[in-house]
Design a protein around this motif. Structure first.
Motif, mmCIF file in Angstrom:
data_model
loop_
_atom_site.group_PDB
_atom_site.id
_atom_site.type_symbol
_atom_site.label_atom_id
_atom_site.label_comp_id
_atom_site.label_asym_id
_atom_site.label_seq_id
_atom_site.Cartn_x
_atom_site.Cartn_y
_atom_site.Cartn_z
ATOM 1 N N HIS B 301 0.830 -1.206 0.000
ATOM 2 C CA HIS B 301 0.000 0.000 0.000
ATOM 3 C C HIS B 301 0.863 1.254 0.000
ATOM 4 N N PRO B 302 0.977 1.922 -1.139
ATOM 5 C CA PRO B 302 1.650 3.219 -1.156
ATOM 6 C C PRO B 302 0.682 4.311 -0.721
ATOM 7 N N HIS B 303 1.013 5.016 0.350
ATOM 8 C CA HIS B 303 0.136 6.092 0.806
ATOM 9 C C HIS B 303 0.138 7.241 -0.198
ATOM 10 N N SER B 403 5.047 3.663 2.382
ATOM 11 C CA SER B 403 4.482 2.554 1.612
ATOM 12 C C SER B 403 4.748 1.296 2.409
#
Lengths: 462, 444
Positions: B301-303, B403
């Protein structure tokens, strides 16, 4: 996502070791590093006049609480938790919607403070309209305060709201505490400003010590309505999942379904000042909207329709507490799906467990029109939507799927369940729960839906 | 695990953090030529030949444990994990000679490559009696085997052992192979819409490539210990249970240290994604090559910046008529053995700055909590006041946006929290803005 206390070279657990347990906290306070000393017990901080703003669009509080999961089968001495006050079984961290409390101009601080130890699972569902600098130039104000943990007064964890999937947000509003800020306990609050420019289904959670805070229940679903809404020319209801331009994502009713998991040992540990090795993780319970089957079918807690504009505005009692519905008092959100024959039903699915889910629809199909708050289209407009009966999605992913109800003449039920079978059925003795029903009624049976997840079973106030 | 062990694991990690946040220190001699951040290629010219050894070594875990590993390593170079990032060009005839230094047969598979040959013949599984003993041609101990193929399709690929892979791949015999397209080294595929930022196309004076690698792997320490102790036959594979999860062969915060960081002598590849915002002078996205050599899906999950998935497993996501089948994701859910090619753009959607401030009153800094990377200011390129006693590694008002793997129990190292597969996107203020109007100047 880091451990605040660790970053000071001084973990709270290490502190507990040195202090010989939470009871020794006050006596050992000289060991608390300087930056943390200013954090006072919440009751002391809130005794003064209300420090809270009154103009939030939504106002959340982070705290702890207890919920109810099936007591059988028992899981070692972890479940049900012997410390849980009846009728509850399981310790959680969570959020509460205190928007209404915050607007009580004479009593807000007292009402808000009383919600300590009253967290709900899942975290409150909320929804916004797409931001547009011309047609909807609204800075959505979402406030967060931190009431502290009643069962764990030794914990001085901060909380945040991380809107998972929000595009191109600055760190200040991302809620990830290593690159940004957190809200410590003690009457502090922070205002997140959201300008949601991309419709779709998202999720949010606290990102402080996120392995623990996410698993303990600080997880919710949020979605953004597209500005195409209101256009009756493309689909009669004027409701759409995305700005599709052709009505392909139009729907009549919408239901938000948040998948989470409970590892009984971790929840017990947090209630009893212990720490699990998270690499031992297992999902003992699978939940939808904070409940296990068959509780998933129980109605929503009573709510007021007219004020449920951005979140379900549950009725509250004189103490500001959620209505007493028995063991599901702090699990207010139903997963029951109801519709009329021929209608389109939008299922907004999110997985914030730690494992893959495979939600399967028995006897029907859905069309996947969006994933991760993105319509199923290539950059050149190529339609990549597809039909399926099994929705497989992993931790942190979302799916928008449209179910078109068949033309039935009597009530017809379709079961939606996790094909990870032991996570689907508690009645058979498994660690289940991720199962619900789609009930299709003859045409005209159910009135139009006014609030997401609303069904005919609900008790509502206009 | 009891809490005493846990306590020891937690505290033992901090020297590692202290080292990692020092960033940019000296480089290990063997890897001195690598760029500080981004994909660090081992290249061999046209139609290259790579000589690889199987090598043995140990790497440190975030909890202080030391894990016995195997790896592929360039002949004459030390053990390294993961194996060298081999970069070739589309159309190259590639020869890879494996010199097996292990006490058991070993091999290399090239999933996604067609017509791999050994001795002029197509590679074949090795069968002893009725049992497959290797999925491809192997080299005996102290023997060699030479694989040849034509790199016909650009993209990101895994190479890994085909011999006892349930042991050897997990012991570390894996690496990345990048095939660059004929269209140019700043494209992922032979498609104009797959271009990413490099020095040549972004107007930067500094060598600057926004091409990054995220290679995800896992470790069951008992499996490695059994091999190290010479009792592998007693290891029960049905009890396989990873306790460590890694990103480019490192845990957190090692993953954000530079390539070739001197204190990680056998883990040369960092995962910090250092970028400038997309704007008129910097029009192209960054690129991330995700590879999963583990056993489960890893939902990464890349913020704050979705990944546009434009390719998988060495093929662009395109229909038969060239239709664009790419899709945007906030979780890049890379399956075992898969590679995903992703492009991303970071810019502040609201263009907040001191002259276009956030529409809320900032609280008194004393009423918030802080961690190690915050600048104290909402605005890119600026720093603000932090309360006394708060330290930050923030250098020039840059943003650190995380991430991480969202299967969150995997963010742990056998009980030590926040030490698994996580890294940052570091966003520096636009180069042209640095030093002007209160925007700080970064060092490179």
């Amino acid at each position: 996502m880091n451990n605040k206390d660790d970053s000071n070279g001084f973990s709270r657990r290490r502190f507990l070791k040195l202090a010989g347990g939470g009871a020794a906290f006050a006596a050992a306070s000289g060991l608390v590093p300087t930056p943390l000393r200013r954090i006072l017990p919440v009751s002391e901080a809130l005794a003064a006049a209300s420090p809270f703003p009154t103009d939030a669009d939504l106002f959340w509080a982070g705290t702890d609480g207890w919920i109810s999961l099936p007591t059988s089968p028992a899981i070692g001495f972890y479940h049900p938790d012997s410390a849980a006050p009846p009728p509850f079984t399981t310790y959680i961290f969570g959020f509460r919607n205190i928007t209404r409390h915050s607007k009580d101009l004479t009593n807000s601080a007292t009402l808000i403070n009383k919600q300590k130890m009253k967290a709900q699972a899942s975290a409150p569902l909320f929804w916004l309209d797409e931001y547009d600098p011309v047609t909807n130039p609204k800075d959505f104000k979402m406030d967060l305060t931190n009431l502290g943990m009643q069962q764990r007064p030794d914990l001085f964890d901060s909380h945040t709201i991380h809107w998972h999937g929000f595009r191109n947000v600055i760190p200040l509003f991302d809620g990830e505490p290593t690159g940004s800020i957190g809200v410590p306990p003690g009457g502090k609050w922070f205002r997140y400003i959201f300008r949601p420019r991309d419709p779709g289904t998202y999720m949010y959670h606290c990102h402080v010590e996120d392995v623990e805070h996410v698993h303990m229940g600080m997880t919710g679903l949020v979605f953004v309505r597209p500005k195409q809404n209101g256009n009756m020319a493309l689909y009669p209801s004027g409701k759409y999942a995305y700005n599709d331009g052709n009505g392909s994502t139009g729907y009549d009713r919408e239901f938000a379904l948040l998948l989470t998991e409970v590892w009984a040992e971790a929840h017990w540990d947090d209630a009893h000042i212990q720490l699990p090795d998270w690499t031992d993780y297992r999902a003992d319970f699978g939940l939808i909207n904070g409940r296990t089957y068959p509780d998933t079918l129980a109605p929503n807690s009573p709510y007021k329709i007219s004020t449920s504009t951005h979140a379900v505005d549950y009725n509250i009692d004189a103490n500001g507490d959620l209505p007493n519905t028995g063991n599901l008092q702090y699990q207010p959100l139903s997963s029951l799906v109801e519709c009329n024959a021929g209608e389109r039903v939008l299922l907004r699915l999110v997985n914030l467990g730690f494992r893959e889910a495979a939600m399967t629809l028995e006897g029907g199909r859905v069309r996947v029109v969006g994933k991760d708050a993105t319509p199923m289209r290539g950059r050149d407009g190529t339609d990549t939507s597809y039909e399926t009966s099994t929705l497989q999605f992993g931790a942190g992913e979302s799916i928008d799927a449209i179910f078109t109800a068949p033309n039935v003449t009597s009530v017809t039920t379709f079961v939606l369940y996790n094909r990870n079978f032991e996570h689907a059925n508690n009645l058979a003795g498994g660690f289940g729960g991720q199962r619900t029903e789609i009930r299709v009624y003859p045409p005209g049976t159910n009135a139009a839906q006014q609030v997401p997840n609303q069904t005919s079973q609900d008790t509502t106030v206009a | 695990m009891n809490t005493q062990e846990n306590f020891q694991r937690k505290t033992s990690a901090w020297p590692t953090l202290a080292a990692a946040i020092g960033l940019l220190c000296g480089a290990s001699q063997a890897w001195a030529a690598l760029p500080k951040v981004g994909v660090a290629c081992t290249s061999g010219g046209p139609n290259p030949t790579f000589n690889l050894d199987t090598a043995i070594g140990n790497i440190p875990m975030p909890d202080g444990n030391s894990i016995f590993m195997w790896s592929y390593a360039l002949t004459g170079q030390p053990f390294q994990t993961p194996g060298p990032v081999l970069c070739v060009n589309e159309g190259d005839t590639v020869t890879i000679v494996l010199h097996n230094k292990l006490a058991e047969p070993a091999s290399i598979m090239f999933p996604g490559q067609e017509n791999v040959t050994v001795g002029g013949q197509p590679v074949q599984p090795e069968i002893t009696g009725t049992t497959i003993t290797s999925l491809t041609n192997s080299a005996v101990p102290n023997g060699t085997v030479s694989y040849t193929f034509t790199a016909s399709k650009p993209g990101t690929y895994i190479y890994e052992s085909g011999t006892n892979p349930e042991k050897q791949v997990r012991m570390g015999l894996h690496g990345a192979l990048i095939v660059r397209p004929t269209l140019g080294a700043d494209y992922l595929f032979d498609r104009s819409d797959s271009r990413f930022t490099t020095t040549a196309n972004s107007g930067t004076a500094t060598p600057w490539n926004e091409e990054f690698m995220v290679l995800l792997s896992e470790i069951d320490p008992y499996q490695h210990q059994a091999e190290e102790s010479g009792v592998y036959s007693f290891y029960d594979i049905t009890q396989y249970r990873p306790r460590y999860w890694q990103l480019n062969g490192r845990g957190f915060p090692d993953a954000i240290a530079d390539n070739a960081a001197s204190w990680l002598p056998n883990q040369p590849y960092g995962a910090l994604a250092r970028v400038h915002p997309v704007d008129a002078s910097h029009p192209y996205p960054g690129a991330i090559r995700y590879l999963n050599v583990g056993s489960l899906d890893y939902p990464f999950h890349p913020h704050g910046n979705n990944g546009l998935v434009i390719g998988r497993d060495g093929r662009p996501l395109a229909g038969p008529g060239g239709q664009d089948l790419s899709f945007e994701k906030f979780v890049v859910n890379v399956g075992p053995g898969q590679t995903w090619d992703v492009i991303f753009k970071w810019y502040d959607a609201e263009n907040y700055s001191a002259s276009n401030p956030v529409p809320m009153a900032l609280p008194d800094p004393a009423n918030l909590s802080y961690l190690d990377f915050y600048s104290g200011s909402p605005y890119l390129g600026q720093q603000g006041t932090l309360p006394p006693g708060i330290t930050t590694v923030n250098q020039c008002g840059e943003f650190f946006i995380i991430s991480h793997n969202h299967s969150l129990f995997q963010l742990n190292s056998w009980g030590l929290t926040m030490s698994g597969p996580a890294t940052y996107m570091r966003v520096d203020p636009p180069l042209a803005a640095q030093g002007l109007n209160g925007i700080l100047t970064c060092t490179y």
